[in-house]
Design a protein around this motif. Structure first.
Motif, mmCIF file in Angstrom:
data_model
loop_
_atom_site.group_PDB
_atom_site.id
_atom_site.type_symbol
_atom_site.label_atom_id
_atom_site.label_comp_id
_atom_site.label_asym_id
_atom_site.label_seq_id
_atom_site.Cartn_x
_atom_site.Cartn_y
_atom_site.Cartn_z
ATOM 1 N N VAL A 142 10.615 -1.851 -9.734
ATOM 2 C CA VAL A 142 9.570 -1.366 -10.628
ATOM 3 C C VAL A 142 8.223 -1.309 -9.909
ATOM 4 N N LEU A 143 7.959 -2.308 -9.062
ATOM 5 C CA LEU A 143 6.726 -2.372 -8.293
ATOM 6 C C LEU A 143 7.063 -2.641 -6.835
ATOM 7 N N GLY A 144 6.225 -2.148 -5.938
ATOM 8 C CA GLY A 144 6.393 -2.417 -4.518
ATOM 9 C C GLY A 144 5.092 -2.914 -3.916
ATOM 10 N N MET A 145 5.207 -3.728 -2.864
ATOM 11 C CA MET A 145 4.030 -4.240 -2.160
ATOM 12 C C MET A 145 4.240 -3.925 -0.688
ATOM 13 N N ILE A 146 3.412 -3.045 -0.139
ATOM 14 C CA ILE A 146 3.653 -2.536 1.206
ATOM 15 C C ILE A 146 2.448 -2.729 2.112
ATOM 16 N N GLU A 147 2.721 -2.622 3.428
ATOM 17 C CA GLU A 147 1.699 -2.887 4.446
ATOM 18 C C GLU A 147 1.055 -1.618 4.981
ATOM 19 N N GLY A 148 1.763 -0.528 4.911
ATOM 20 C CA GLY A 148 1.253 0.700 5.498
ATOM 21 C C GLY A 148 1.032 1.752 4.433
ATOM 22 N N PRO A 149 0.382 2.849 4.793
ATOM 23 C CA PRO A 149 0.170 3.916 3.805
ATOM 24 C C PRO A 149 1.497 4.548 3.414
ATOM 25 N N SER A 150 1.652 4.853 2.139
ATOM 26 C CA SER A 150 2.851 5.544 1.681
ATOM 27 C C SER A 150 2.721 7.024 2.019
ATOM 28 N N LEU A 151 3.780 7.605 2.546
ATOM 29 C CA LEU A 151 3.769 9.029 2.874
ATOM 30 C C LEU A 151 4.228 9.881 1.699
ATOM 31 N N VAL A 204 -0.652 0.409 13.765
ATOM 32 C CA VAL A 204 -0.979 0.112 15.167
ATOM 33 C C VAL A 204 -1.047 1.397 15.982
ATOM 34 N N GLU A 205 -0.079 2.276 15.811
ATOM 35 C CA GLU A 205 -0.067 3.528 16.570
ATOM 36 C C GLU A 205 -1.298 4.371 16.252
ATOM 37 N N GLN A 206 -1.665 4.447 14.976
ATOM 38 C CA GLN A 206 -2.839 5.225 14.593
ATOM 39 C C GLN A 206 -4.112 4.659 15.219
ATOM 40 N N ALA A 207 -4.249 3.330 15.237
ATOM 41 C CA ALA A 207 -5.444 2.702 15.801
ATOM 42 C C ALA A 207 -5.534 2.917 17.308
ATOM 43 N N LEU A 208 -4.398 2.821 17.996
ATOM 44 C CA LEU A 208 -4.396 3.034 19.441
ATOM 45 C C LEU A 208 -4.767 4.475 19.791
ATOM 46 N N LYS A 210 -6.572 6.483 17.954
ATOM 47 C CA LYS A 210 -7.985 6.659 17.629
ATOM 48 C C LYS A 210 -8.878 6.077 18.716
ATOM 49 N N ALA A 211 -8.432 4.980 19.348
ATOM 50 C CA ALA A 211 -9.212 4.351 20.419
ATOM 51 C C ALA A 211 -9.105 5.123 21.729
ATOM 52 N N GLY A 212 -8.197 6.107 21.788
ATOM 53 C CA GLY A 212 -8.064 6.932 22.986
ATOM 54 C C GLY A 212 -6.931 6.552 23.903
ATOM 55 N N LEU A 213 -5.994 5.738 23.423
ATOM 56 C CA LEU A 213 -4.871 5.315 24.254
ATOM 57 C C LEU A 213 -3.624 6.103 23.852
ATOM 58 N N ARG A 214 -3.050 6.814 24.804
ATOM 59 C CA ARG A 214 -1.844 7.592 24.511
ATOM 60 C C ARG A 214 -0.638 6.670 24.435
ATOM 61 N N LEU A 215 0.214 6.912 23.443
ATOM 62 C CA LEU A 215 1.354 6.035 23.212
ATOM 63 C C LEU A 215 2.349 6.059 24.374
ATOM 64 N N ASN A 216 2.445 7.201 25.068
ATOM 65 C CA ASN A 216 3.390 7.265 26.191
ATOM 66 C C ASN A 216 2.907 6.486 27.411
ATOM 67 N N GLU A 217 1.694 5.936 27.327
ATOM 68 C CA GLU A 217 1.195 5.088 28.405
ATOM 69 C C GLU A 217 1.640 3.641 28.235
ATOM 70 N N LEU A 218 2.132 3.277 27.064
ATOM 71 C CA LEU A 218 2.489 1.892 26.778
ATOM 72 C C LEU A 218 3.861 1.540 27.335
ATOM 73 N N GLN A 219 4.037 0.267 27.660
ATOM 74 C CA GLN A 219 5.336 -0.247 28.098
ATOM 75 C C GLN A 219 5.978 -0.978 26.912
ATOM 76 N N ILE A 220 6.693 -0.234 26.085
ATOM 77 C CA ILE A 220 7.323 -0.836 24.908
ATOM 78 C C ILE A 220 8.652 -1.455 25.347
ATOM 79 N N ARG A 221 8.640 -2.774 25.476
ATOM 80 C CA ARG A 221 9.829 -3.477 25.964
ATOM 81 C C ARG A 221 10.886 -3.622 24.874
ATOM 82 N N MET A 222 10.447 -3.783 23.634
ATOM 83 C CA MET A 222 11.407 -4.081 22.580
ATOM 84 C C MET A 222 10.841 -3.666 21.231
ATOM 85 N N GLU A 223 11.716 -3.149 20.356
ATOM 86 C CA GLU A 223 11.363 -2.872 18.967
ATOM 87 C C GLU A 223 12.118 -3.862 18.098
ATOM 88 N N LEU A 224 11.399 -4.528 17.190
ATOM 89 C CA LEU A 224 11.992 -5.591 16.380
ATOM 90 C C LEU A 224 11.763 -5.307 14.899
#
Length: 304
Positions: A142-151, A204-208, A210-224
């Motif tokens: 009936v209700l949801g509590m979320i951390e990110g914007p709903s699309l 996090v991706e949106q903030a990075l 906006k700060a000028g950091l391209r996501l393909n520059e990151l070393q993403i070791r693990m997704e959890l």
């Protein structure tokens, strides 16, 4: 008031897991299997496909789920209407919460709410933001509590708390003690991020970007799939991670992780309460919505 086999059936279908349903219902996994088997025997049709690692409803199971959810809603309305005769808030609230909210915020909120409303019971499902929105649109909750914007444009959204996302490093890391680190330094370290579909990951991706950091520059070791897993991974030296400020209290007090400030990067977000567009909720859902929106606390600022 609800037929218990149907309640077990809904729990399995909504969580796509016999194990998660058993945990939510406080039953053993064999007991859950027995209830589902008995229901299938009674109806003479298979309700779940148990092949592979995921349990999913068969076409018959999906059809039954629609009617079971409708039945549960009607019975909840009946119970609430009867209790309102005595002026009390009572009944079951089907609530969904994204993982950070479910682990670190919701238990405290439920405890405070139940002190004044002891006749209310909760059925809580957790998942990432996209999963909670999907459950809401299916009317499984009936209700949801979320951390990110709903699309989705089909949900009503209201803020109930503020949150700050912080970068954490393990104790003993070379950055510990620095007043702040340059943004480009993030490209040279392994990072632990939440999975795709997570509200935390999206913020996090949106903030990075906006700060000028391209996501393909990151070393993403693990997704959890949980904030707790990221904190544990950082403690184990697997990499650095971005997590909610709500999540690091215990680890920070123990000194196992340290929040680090990054130049030109401040990640704040709103934690939101969502419901389907349309008339506002009634009964216990309305009472909890008022309570959640009246929260005056703010997310803890990370100490350095």
């Amino acid at each position: 008031m609800e037929n218990f086999r149907l309640r077990v059936f809904r729990a399995v279908a909504e969580r796509s897991s016999f194990r998660k349903a058993s945990e939510a219902l406080h039953l053993s996994q064999p007991a859950v299997s027995q209830h589902i088997h008995a229901l299938e025997e009674e109806l003479g049709i298979r309700l779940f496909d148990r092949s592979g690692t995921r349990t999913s409803p068969t076409p018959a199971g999906k059809l039954l789920l629609k009617y079971a959810e409708r039945s549960a809603r009607v019975l909840d309305e009946a119970r609430e209407a009867l209790v309102r005769l005595n002026g009390e808030v009572s009944g079951e609230l089907r609530l969904g919460a994204s993982t950070t909210v479910a682990q670190y915020i919701l238990p405290r909120m439920l405890g405070a709410f139940l002190k004044d409303n002891p006749r209310v019971t909760f059925s809580v499902v957790s998942g990432n933001t996209e999963e909670i929105v999907a459950l809401l649109l299916r009317e499984s909750i009936v209700l949801g509590m979320i951390e990110g914007p709903s699309l989705s444009r089909e949900v009503h959204v209201e803020k109930f708390l503020d949150d700050q996302i912080v970068l954490i490093v393990p104790a003993g890391h070379e950055w510990v003690g620095a007043s702040r680190v340059p943004l480009h330094a993030l490209t040279g370290v392994p990072l632990l991020l939440r999975e795709e579909g997570s509200g935390s990951r999206r913020v996090v991706e949106q903030a990075l970007r906006k700060a000028g950091l391209r996501l393909n520059e990151l070393q993403i070791r693990m997704e959890l799939d949980s904030t707790e897993a990221i904190v544990s991974g950082v403690e184990a030296g697997l990499g650095l991670g971005f997590v909610s400020g709500w999540a690091i209290g215990k680890a920070f007090r123990l000194g196992t992780v340290i929040p680090i400030e990054v130049e030109h990067l401040e990640i704040r977000r709103e934690l939101t309460l969502i419901r389907k567009l349309g008339p506002g909720p009634e009964g216990v859902a309305a009472a909890f919505e008022r309570f959640a929106l009246a929260q005056k606390e703010h997310a803890p600022r990370a100490r350095r």
